[in-house]
Design a protein around this motif. Sequence first.
Motif, short mmCIF file in Angstrom:
data_model
loop_
_atom_site.label_atom_id
_atom_site.label_comp_id
_atom_site.label_asym_id
_atom_site.label_seq_id
_atom_site.Cartn_x
_atom_site.Cartn_y
_atom_site.Cartn_z
N ARG A 219 43.76 39.52 36.25
CA ARG A 219 44.22 40.86 36.64
C ARG A 219 43.49 41.37 37.89
O ARG A 219 43.78 42.45 38.39
N LEU A 220 42.54 40.59 38.40
CA LEU A 220 41.71 41.01 39.52
C LEU A 220 41.96 40.13 40.74
O LEU A 220 42.38 38.98 40.62
N ASP A 221 41.67 40.70 41.91
CA ASP A 221 41.61 39.93 43.14
C ASP A 221 40.12 39.81 43.48
O ASP A 221 39.38 40.80 43.39
N PHE A 222 39.69 38.62 43.85
CA PHE A 222 38.28 38.42 44.17
C PHE A 222 38.09 38.28 45.67
O PHE A 222 38.93 37.71 46.37
N ALA B 173 28.56 34.91 49.48
CA ALA B 173 27.34 34.24 49.02
C ALA B 173 26.41 35.21 48.30
O ALA B 173 25.84 34.86 47.27
N GLY B 174 26.28 36.43 48.80
CA GLY B 174 25.33 37.37 48.24
C GLY B 174 25.87 38.34 47.22
O GLY B 174 25.12 39.18 46.71
N MET B 175 27.20 38.24 46.92
CA MET B 175 27.74 39.20 45.98
C MET B 175 29.05 38.74 45.38
O MET B 175 29.86 38.11 46.04
N LEU B 176 29.21 39.08 44.11
CA LEU B 176 30.49 38.98 43.43
C LEU B 176 31.25 40.25 43.79
O LEU B 176 30.69 41.35 43.73
N CYS B 177 32.52 40.12 44.18
CA CYS B 177 33.33 41.29 44.48
C CYS B 177 34.70 41.10 43.86
O CYS B 177 35.35 40.08 44.09
N ALA B 178 35.12 42.07 43.08
CA ALA B 178 36.44 42.05 42.47
C ALA B 178 37.15 43.34 42.84
O ALA B 178 36.55 44.41 42.88
N GLY C 101 40.45 45.73 41.83
CA GLY C 101 41.38 45.95 40.74
C GLY C 101 41.41 47.40 40.33
O GLY C 101 41.08 48.29 41.11
N SER C 102 41.77 47.62 39.08
CA SER C 102 41.88 48.99 38.58
C SER C 102 40.62 49.38 37.80
O SER C 102 39.91 48.52 37.27
N PRO C 103 40.35 50.68 37.72
CA PRO C 103 39.20 51.13 36.93
C PRO C 103 39.24 50.63 35.48
O PRO C 103 38.20 50.31 34.90
N SER C 104 40.42 50.55 34.88
CA SER C 104 40.49 50.08 33.49
C SER C 104 40.11 48.60 33.39
O SER C 104 39.45 48.18 32.43
N ASP C 105 40.49 47.80 34.39
CA ASP C 105 40.08 46.39 34.39
C ASP C 105 38.57 46.28 34.57
O ASP C 105 37.92 45.42 33.98
N PHE C 106 38.00 47.17 35.39
CA PHE C 106 36.55 47.13 35.60
C PHE C 106 35.79 47.53 34.35
O PHE C 106 34.69 47.05 34.10
N ALA C 107 36.36 48.42 33.55
CA ALA C 107 35.70 48.77 32.29
C ALA C 107 35.59 47.54 31.40
O ALA C 107 34.55 47.30 30.78
N ARG C 108 36.66 46.75 31.34
CA ARG C 108 36.63 45.52 30.54
C ARG C 108 35.67 44.50 31.15
O ARG C 108 34.91 43.85 30.43
N LEU C 109 35.69 44.36 32.48
CA LEU C 109 34.80 43.41 33.15
C LEU C 109 33.34 43.80 32.94
O LEU C 109 32.51 42.95 32.63
N LYS C 110 33.04 45.07 33.08
CA LYS C 110 31.67 45.55 32.88
C LYS C 110 31.19 45.25 31.46
O LYS C 110 30.09 44.75 31.26
N ALA C 111 32.03 45.52 30.48
CA ALA C 111 31.65 45.28 29.09
C ALA C 111 31.37 43.80 28.85
O ALA C 111 30.49 43.45 28.07
#
Length: 107
Positions: A55-58, A62-67, A69-79
């Motif tokens: 559900r995300l675009d990456f 090298a120095g960071m993960l970046c995704a 998407g939507s705030p609701s997807d980030f809530a799931r990713l954070k958890a």
Amino acid sequence: MAPALKLHDLDGEHSLTLDVGGQAADAAGAEAGHEPNGYFWEGLVRFAWPDIAERLDFDSEAGMLCAVGSPSDFARLKAAVAPVITSPEAVRDVIARAETSGFEFDD
């Protein structure tokens, strides 16, 4: 958000970043022969949580993960990710499962 996970909102586009290189679990990736960079963490997300990753675009670097998407997807990713970035044991477990399945990290 966990301090290492940062949520950004730029003109209505939402992204979540994780600065790598200083996380407690980075050493576990290095011990397994991986470069614990943004691409490694992106691969870890893609393998361990494919339902979230799809559900995300990456846009990792090298120095960071970046995704992006939507705030609701980030809530799931954070958890999912927040407890893993502080747990070398959890990273070792994901790496072992990924290797068993034939998954290749792009780090």
